[in-house]
Write an enzyme that holds these catalytic residues in place. Sequence first.
Site, PDB file in Angstrom:
ATOM      1  N   ASP A  72      -2.485  29.274  18.001  1.00 57.35           N
ATOM      2  CA  ASP A  72      -3.654  30.256  17.644  1.00 57.35           C
ATOM      3  C   ASP A  72      -3.242  31.139  16.631  1.00 57.35           C
ATOM      4  O   ASP A  72      -1.984  31.509  16.578  1.00 57.35           O
ATOM      5  CB  ASP A  72      -4.160  30.714  19.049  1.00 57.35           C
ATOM      6  CG  ASP A  72      -5.220  31.645  18.845  1.00 57.35           C
ATOM      7  OD1 ASP A  72      -6.538  30.748  18.481  1.00 57.35           O
ATOM      8  OD2 ASP A  72      -5.288  32.894  19.134  1.00 57.35           O
ATOM      9  N   SER A  73      -4.237  31.858  16.440  1.00 52.92           N
ATOM     10  CA  SER A  73      -3.858  33.047  15.413  1.00 52.92           C
ATOM     11  C   SER A  73      -3.056  34.033  16.008  1.00 52.92           C
ATOM     12  O   SER A  73      -2.367  35.103  15.621  1.00 52.92           O
ATOM     13  CB  SER A  73      -5.162  33.687  14.694  1.00 52.92           C
ATOM     14  OG  SER A  73      -5.997  33.969  15.716  1.00 52.92           O
ATOM     15  N   TYR A  94      -7.280  35.922  11.789  1.00 50.77           N
ATOM     16  CA  TYR A  94      -7.572  34.687  10.928  1.00 50.77           C
ATOM     17  C   TYR A  94      -8.910  34.807  10.553  1.00 50.77           C
ATOM     18  O   TYR A  94      -9.477  34.259   9.396  1.00 50.77           O
ATOM     19  CB  TYR A  94      -7.227  33.474  11.489  1.00 50.77           C
ATOM     20  CG  TYR A  94      -5.813  32.887  11.188  1.00 50.77           C
ATOM     21  CD1 TYR A  94      -4.820  33.816  11.226  1.00 50.77           C
ATOM     22  CD2 TYR A  94      -5.551  31.625  11.473  1.00 50.77           C
ATOM     23  CE1 TYR A  94      -3.548  33.215  11.222  1.00 50.77           C
ATOM     24  CE2 TYR A  94      -4.160  31.037  11.307  1.00 50.77           C
ATOM     25  CZ  TYR A  94      -3.263  32.054  11.365  1.00 50.77           C
ATOM     26  OH  TYR A  94      -1.916  31.504  11.123  1.00 50.77           O
ATOM     27  N   GLY A  95      -9.881  35.294  11.406  1.00 52.71           N
ATOM     28  CA  GLY A  95     -11.442  35.350  11.229  1.00 52.71           C
ATOM     29  C   GLY A  95     -11.941  35.858   9.986  1.00 52.71           C
ATOM     30  O   GLY A  95     -12.967  35.397   9.539  1.00 52.71           O
ATOM     31  N   CYS A 100      -7.782  27.373  18.115  1.00 50.32           N
ATOM     32  CA  CYS A 100      -8.363  28.603  17.405  1.00 50.32           C
ATOM     33  C   CYS A 100      -9.810  27.774  16.474  1.00 50.32           C
ATOM     34  O   CYS A 100      -9.621  26.945  15.759  1.00 50.32           O
ATOM     35  CB  CYS A 100      -7.463  29.049  16.420  1.00 50.32           C
ATOM     36  SG  CYS A 100      -8.112  30.404  15.333  1.00 50.32           S
ATOM     37  N   THR A 124     -11.292  29.353  14.287  1.00 53.47           N
ATOM     38  CA  THR A 124     -11.239  29.554  12.947  1.00 53.47           C
ATOM     39  C   THR A 124     -10.376  28.508  12.113  1.00 53.47           C
ATOM     40  O   THR A 124     -10.673  28.040  11.140  1.00 53.47           O
ATOM     41  CB  THR A 124     -10.637  30.906  12.644  1.00 53.47           C
ATOM     42  OG1 THR A 124     -11.427  31.698  13.472  1.00 53.47           O
ATOM     43  CG2 THR A 124     -10.886  31.363  11.233  1.00 53.47           C
ATOM     44  N   GLU A 171      -8.086  42.027  21.574  1.00 51.59           N
ATOM     45  CA  GLU A 171      -6.774  42.135  21.147  1.00 51.59           C
ATOM     46  C   GLU A 171      -6.121  43.535  21.598  1.00 51.59           C
ATOM     47  O   GLU A 171      -5.124  43.862  21.658  1.00 51.59           O
ATOM     48  CB  GLU A 171      -6.515  41.992  19.540  1.00 51.59           C
ATOM     49  CG  GLU A 171      -6.674  40.568  18.925  1.00 51.59           C
ATOM     50  CD  GLU A 171      -5.358  39.850  19.126  1.00 51.59           C
ATOM     51  OE1 GLU A 171      -4.298  40.393  19.002  1.00 51.59           O
ATOM     52  OE2 GLU A 171      -5.420  38.517  19.143  1.00 51.59           O
ATOM     53  N   CYS A 209     -15.073  31.065  19.787  1.00 53.71           N
ATOM     54  CA  CYS A 209     -13.929  32.092  19.576  1.00 53.71           C
ATOM     55  C   CYS A 209     -13.168  31.973  21.034  1.00 53.71           C
ATOM     56  O   CYS A 209     -13.606  32.270  21.882  1.00 53.71           O
ATOM     57  CB  CYS A 209     -14.161  33.366  19.282  1.00 53.71           C
ATOM     58  SG  CYS A 209     -12.768  34.124  18.712  1.00 53.71           S
ATOM     59  N   THR A 210     -11.733  31.604  20.808  1.00 47.85           N
ATOM     60  CA  THR A 210     -10.921  31.599  21.697  1.00 47.85           C
ATOM     61  C   THR A 210     -10.658  32.933  22.531  1.00 47.85           C
ATOM     62  O   THR A 210     -10.139  32.984  23.764  1.00 47.85           O
ATOM     63  CB  THR A 210      -9.821  30.876  21.828  1.00 47.85           C
ATOM     64  OG1 THR A 210      -9.026  31.498  20.540  1.00 47.85           O
ATOM     65  CG2 THR A 210      -9.790  29.452  21.384  1.00 47.85           C
ATOM     66  N   HIS A 211     -11.142  33.882  21.856  1.00 50.80           N
ATOM     67  CA  HIS A 211     -10.698  35.141  22.398  1.00 50.80           C
ATOM     68  C   HIS A 211     -11.853  35.728  23.502  1.00 50.80           C
ATOM     69  O   HIS A 211     -11.746  36.712  24.212  1.00 50.80           O
ATOM     70  CB  HIS A 211     -10.743  36.385  21.289  1.00 50.80           C
ATOM     71  CG  HIS A 211      -9.533  36.374  20.642  1.00 50.80           C
ATOM     72  ND1 HIS A 211      -8.787  35.459  19.835  1.00 50.80           N
ATOM     73  CD2 HIS A 211      -8.453  37.376  20.649  1.00 50.80           C
ATOM     74  CE1 HIS A 211      -7.776  35.896  19.465  1.00 50.80           C
ATOM     75  NE2 HIS A 211      -7.373  37.092  19.700  1.00 50.80           N
TER      76      HIS A 211
END
Length: 274
Positions: free
Chosen positions: A11-12, A43-44, A74, A76, A159, A193-195
């Site tokens: 992942d980013s 990365y998005g 990820c 993205t 984040e 989105c994994t976040h």
Amino acid sequence: MKQPGPIAVFDSGYGGLTVLSKLVEHLPEYDYIYLGDNARTPYGTRSFKVVYDYTLEAVRKLFEMGAHLVILACNTASAKALRSIQQRDLPTIDAQKRVLGVIRPSVEVVQQWSTTQHVGVLGTVGTVQSESYPIEINKLFPSIVVNQEACPMWVPLVENNEFNQPGADYFVKQHVNNLFEKDPLIDTVILGCTHYPLLSPKIQQYLPDGVKLLEQGDIVGESLRDYLQRHPEMDALCSKNARVSLYTTEQVDKFKQTAGVFFSGEVNVEHLVL
Ligand code: DGL
């Protein structure tokens, strides 16, 4: 005879840890290595070329570290790099190695989830602009109507550990409302989105009643199980000692502080240079 190696999850940054947690839950017997490119996240907002270059570097590194199978956890990277890596790079790197993404497994289940056949996608600017979700959904299910909404503030909220704070409500409400203004018939929303699973309690709060939220972790876990059953030759190349190792391109202390929010397992992390 090749040595079996861990399943690699890339992942980013931290977001893919939400997927890793579910993979470990669904398939605990396998070994995993996780790489977060925290030094170059996000990365998005980056161009196709940059996301592709960064992702390919990471994939090469994970192969060097012994993995035969890499999951791009990820959206993205899955949207902007996966196809080129699969079609152009893998045949020259090693035709037996595989790279899989998170978009296809989510797309495959969406028709079962939706009654109205109107689906919404929430993702990064990069994922939304790539049109990967509408393209992939319409390939499999041409009658499904897809609307998307890019949520550029959501990854920074997660984040920076602000996703539980009242300030996050403003941005969550704004993007959820925008999506439903585009199409009030949506009954299923893909968290692309994994976040975003970290924001899902707040997202649920602003979704119209009865709308389902499709989170990717469990879906990717089930899809990987199915993949390994259908590909015994790859399953034999995946080692099974239930070990999880984490790597970050950032400083280890910084990663440790935040990783616990995303991953409930023990956070033993090492620094890695790409
Ligand atoms: N985790 C990434 C995804 O699933 C987004 C984070 C970023 O912008 O780097 O799209």
